[in-house]
Design a protein around this motif. Structure first.
Motif, PDB file in Angstrom:
ATOM      1  N   LYS A 117       0.838  -1.213   0.000  1.00  0.00           N
ATOM      2  CA  LYS A 117       0.000   0.000   0.000  1.00  0.00           C
ATOM      3  C   LYS A 117       0.862   1.249   0.000  1.00  0.00           C
ATOM      4  CE  LYS A 117      -3.981  -2.107   2.242  1.00  0.00           C
ATOM      5  NZ  LYS A 117      -5.017  -1.960   3.280  1.00  0.00           N
ATOM      6  N   GLY A 118       0.226   2.394  -0.266  1.00  0.00           N
ATOM      7  CA  GLY A 118       0.932   3.650  -0.225  1.00  0.00           C
ATOM      8  C   GLY A 118       1.154   4.114   1.199  1.00  0.00           C
TER       9      GLY A 118
ATOM     10  N   SER B   1      -4.419   4.710 -11.208  1.00  0.00           N
ATOM     11  CA  SER B   1      -4.845   3.606 -12.074  1.00  0.00           C
ATOM     12  C   SER B   1      -3.783   3.341 -13.122  1.00  0.00           C
ATOM     13  CB  SER B   1      -6.183   3.962 -12.747  1.00  0.00           C
ATOM     14  OG  SER B   1      -6.040   5.093 -13.583  1.00  0.00           O
ATOM     15  N   PRO B   2      -3.648   2.097 -13.579  1.00  0.00           N
ATOM     16  CA  PRO B   2      -4.336   0.919 -13.036  1.00  0.00           C
ATOM     17  C   PRO B   2      -3.687   0.458 -11.732  1.00  0.00           C
ATOM     18  CG  PRO B   2      -2.787   0.250 -14.722  1.00  0.00           C
ATOM     19  CD  PRO B   2      -2.725   1.755 -14.671  1.00  0.00           C
ATOM     20  N   THR B   3      -4.275  -0.530 -11.087  1.00  0.00           N
ATOM     21  CA  THR B   3      -3.691  -1.080  -9.869  1.00  0.00           C
ATOM     22  C   THR B   3      -2.453  -1.897 -10.209  1.00  0.00           C
ATOM     23  OG1 THR B   3      -5.884  -1.187  -8.885  1.00  0.00           O
ATOM     24  CG2 THR B   3      -4.153  -2.482  -7.840  1.00  0.00           C
TER      25      THR B   3
ATOM     26  N   LEU C 249       6.734  -0.582  -7.511  1.00  0.00           N
ATOM     27  CA  LEU C 249       5.494   0.080  -7.129  1.00  0.00           C
ATOM     28  C   LEU C 249       5.689   1.569  -7.393  1.00  0.00           C
ATOM     29  CD1 LEU C 249       2.661  -0.241  -5.748  1.00  0.00           C
ATOM     30  CD2 LEU C 249       3.827   0.296  -3.594  1.00  0.00           C
ATOM     31  N   TYR C 250       4.843   2.145  -8.229  1.00  0.00           N
ATOM     32  CA  TYR C 250       4.928   3.565  -8.530  1.00  0.00           C
ATOM     33  C   TYR C 250       3.858   4.298  -7.724  1.00  0.00           C
ATOM     34  CZ  TYR C 250       8.328   2.501 -12.049  1.00  0.00           C
ATOM     35  OH  TYR C 250       9.475   2.079 -12.671  1.00  0.00           O
ATOM     36  N   LEU C 251       4.322   5.214  -6.902  1.00  0.00           N
ATOM     37  CA  LEU C 251       3.443   5.929  -5.989  1.00  0.00           C
ATOM     38  C   LEU C 251       3.283   7.371  -6.416  1.00  0.00           C
ATOM     39  CD1 LEU C 251       4.985   4.425  -2.768  1.00  0.00           C
ATOM     40  CD2 LEU C 251       2.613   4.127  -3.444  1.00  0.00           C
ATOM     41  N   CYS C 252       2.064   7.831  -6.358  1.00  0.00           N
ATOM     42  CA  CYS C 252       1.742   9.225  -6.628  1.00  0.00           C
ATOM     43  C   CYS C 252       1.322   9.866  -5.311  1.00  0.00           C
ATOM     44  CB  CYS C 252       0.611   9.305  -7.643  1.00  0.00           C
ATOM     45  SG  CYS C 252      -0.071  10.941  -7.909  1.00  0.00           S
ATOM     46  N   ALA C 253       1.702  11.110  -5.111  1.00  0.00           N
ATOM     47  CA  ALA C 253       1.300  11.842  -3.914  1.00  0.00           C
ATOM     48  C   ALA C 253       0.838  13.232  -4.335  1.00  0.00           C
ATOM     49  CB  ALA C 253       2.456  11.946  -2.927  1.00  0.00           C
ATOM     50  N   SER C 254       0.002  13.838  -3.516  1.00  0.00           N
ATOM     51  CA  SER C 254      -0.397  15.219  -3.777  1.00  0.00           C
ATOM     52  C   SER C 254      -0.247  16.033  -2.492  1.00  0.00           C
ATOM     53  CB  SER C 254      -1.833  15.309  -4.311  1.00  0.00           C
ATOM     54  OG  SER C 254      -2.789  15.054  -3.304  1.00  0.00           O
ATOM     55  N   SER C 255      -0.132  17.344  -2.651  1.00  0.00           N
ATOM     56  CA  SER C 255      -0.001  18.199  -1.481  1.00  0.00           C
ATOM     57  C   SER C 255      -0.585  19.577  -1.761  1.00  0.00           C
ATOM     58  CB  SER C 255       1.464  18.330  -1.061  1.00  0.00           C
ATOM     59  OG  SER C 255       2.156  19.198  -1.928  1.00  0.00           O
ATOM     60  N   LEU C 256      -0.920  20.239  -0.652  1.00  0.00           N
ATOM     61  CA  LEU C 256      -1.358  21.626  -0.720  1.00  0.00           C
ATOM     62  C   LEU C 256      -0.206  22.535  -0.296  1.00  0.00           C
ATOM     63  CD1 LEU C 256      -3.791  23.343  -1.340  1.00  0.00           C
ATOM     64  CD2 LEU C 256      -4.465  23.197   1.060  1.00  0.00           C
TER      65      LEU C 256
ATOM     66  N   GLN D  74       2.867  15.431   2.025  1.00  0.00           N
ATOM     67  CA  GLN D  74       2.474  14.708   0.816  1.00  0.00           C
ATOM     68  C   GLN D  74       1.586  13.528   1.201  1.00  0.00           C
ATOM     69  OE1 GLN D  74       6.039  13.803  -1.416  1.00  0.00           O
ATOM     70  NE2 GLN D  74       6.656  15.953  -1.479  1.00  0.00           N
ATOM     71  N   TYR D  75       0.456  13.420   0.529  1.00  0.00           N
ATOM     72  CA  TYR D  75      -0.503  12.346   0.778  1.00  0.00           C
ATOM     73  C   TYR D  75      -0.466  11.389  -0.409  1.00  0.00           C
ATOM     74  CZ  TYR D  75      -2.107  15.401   4.481  1.00  0.00           C
ATOM     75  OH  TYR D  75      -2.156  16.183   5.602  1.00  0.00           O
ATOM     76  N   PHE D  76      -0.254  10.113  -0.089  1.00  0.00           N
ATOM     77  CA  PHE D  76       0.004   9.124  -1.136  1.00  0.00           C
ATOM     78  C   PHE D  76      -1.237   8.346  -1.552  1.00  0.00           C
ATOM     79  CE2 PHE D  76       4.597   8.968  -1.725  1.00  0.00           C
ATOM     80  CZ  PHE D  76       5.035   9.743  -0.655  1.00  0.00           C
ATOM     81  N   GLY D  77      -1.212   7.918  -2.804  1.00  0.00           N
ATOM     82  CA  GLY D  77      -2.204   6.994  -3.309  1.00  0.00           C
ATOM     83  C   GLY D  77      -1.771   5.569  -3.051  1.00  0.00           C
ATOM     84  N   PRO D  78      -2.584   4.610  -3.506  1.00  0.00           N
ATOM     85  CA  PRO D  78      -2.292   3.195  -3.245  1.00  0.00           C
ATOM     86  C   PRO D  78      -1.191   2.623  -4.130  1.00  0.00           C
ATOM     87  CG  PRO D  78      -4.296   3.410  -4.514  1.00  0.00           C
ATOM     88  CD  PRO D  78      -3.876   4.806  -4.166  1.00  0.00           C
ATOM     89  N   GLY D  79      -0.841   3.329  -5.207  1.00  0.00           N
ATOM     90  CA  GLY D  79       0.239   2.864  -6.063  1.00  0.00           C
ATOM     91  C   GLY D  79      -0.219   2.038  -7.248  1.00  0.00           C
ATOM     92  N   THR D  80       0.641   1.971  -8.256  1.00  0.00           N
ATOM     93  CA  THR D  80       0.478   1.083  -9.408  1.00  0.00           C
ATOM     94  C   THR D  80       1.659   0.123  -9.415  1.00  0.00           C
ATOM     95  OG1 THR D  80      -0.743   2.645 -10.805  1.00  0.00           O
ATOM     96  CG2 THR D  80       0.497   0.897 -11.925  1.00  0.00           C
TER      97      THR D  80
END
Lengths: 111, 110
Positions: free
Chosen positions: A42-43, B7-9, B88-95, B99-105
């Motif tokens: 998981k992330g 996406s995708p998972t 595992l490729y992780l994306c994160a976003s922030s204001l 940084q808040y991460f997604g579940p990854g591909t």
């Protein structure tokens, strides 16, 4: 170059046995130090941000502290559900947007 | 509030092919980050996009590229895939900074 070293690599505790995880860092101008929890596959889940030496943050059984060279994540009376990999990351003032992560400490809490 | 979505998972590609990974940030976040987490290794910073522009790049070859769309979603493209791109490729976003991460591909290159 920014560097983050976490120790120990792995930690096994009995339920209720308190302990601490260490994060040593080298950075040219600290913007922030971050703690994350990551479950397998998981992330990472955001836990805390610390900005300056002496700062402390708490959340349930977790408490994070910061000095000029290291941060500690204290776990008080852990439960099996606290089992995860805990990641430490730093952002430098001059390396905008880039977080440098340590390799993590894998915590296992046995009931 | 919806978190970061990816996406995708899972994605399985053959060496030499191209892979496209997608990320939608948390609503209101304008920055998107991409990280690679290879098995047994830590998170390695790939790219940072903010307001549609590439702001910073990690030590990866040019075949790793991406873009950010007007709605702040992002795409990571990996060309000429190599076996060692499996990760595992992780994306994160922030204001701001966190940084808040997604579940990854999970990308597997065979």
């Amino acid at each position: 170059e920014d560097q983050v070293t976490q120790s120990p690599e792995a930690l096994r505790l009995q339920e209720g046995e308190s302990s601490s995880l260490n994060c040593s860092y080298t950075v040219s101008g600290l913007r922030g130090l971050f703690w994350y929890r990551q479950d397998p596959g998981k992330g990472p889940e955001f836990l805390f941000t610390l900005y300056s030496a002496g700062e402390e943050k708490e959340k349930e059984r977790l408490k994070a502290t910061l000095t000029k060279k290291e941060s500690f994540l204290h776990i008080t009376a852990p439960k099996p559900e606290d089992s995860a990999t805990y990641l430490c990351a730093v952002q430098a003032v001059f390396h905008a947007g880039k977080s440098t992560f340590g390799d993590g400490t894998t915590l296992t809490v046995k009931p | 509030e919806a978190g970061v979505t990816q996406s995708p998972t899972h994605l399985i590609k053959t060496r030499g092919q191209q892979a496209t990974l997608r990320c939608s940030p948390i609503s209101g976040h304008t920055s998107v980050y991409w990280y690679q987490q290879a098995l047994g290794l830590g998170l390695q910073f790939l790219l940072w996009y903010d307001e549609g522009e590439e702001r910073n790049r990690g030590n990866f070859p040019p075949r790793f590229s991406g873009r950010q769309f007007p709605n702040y979603s992002s795409e990571l493209n990996v060309n000429a895939l190599e076996l060692e791109d499996s990760a595992l490729y992780l994306c994160a976003s922030s204001l701001v900074y966190e940084q808040y991460f997604g579940p990854g591909t999970r990308l597997t290159v065979t």
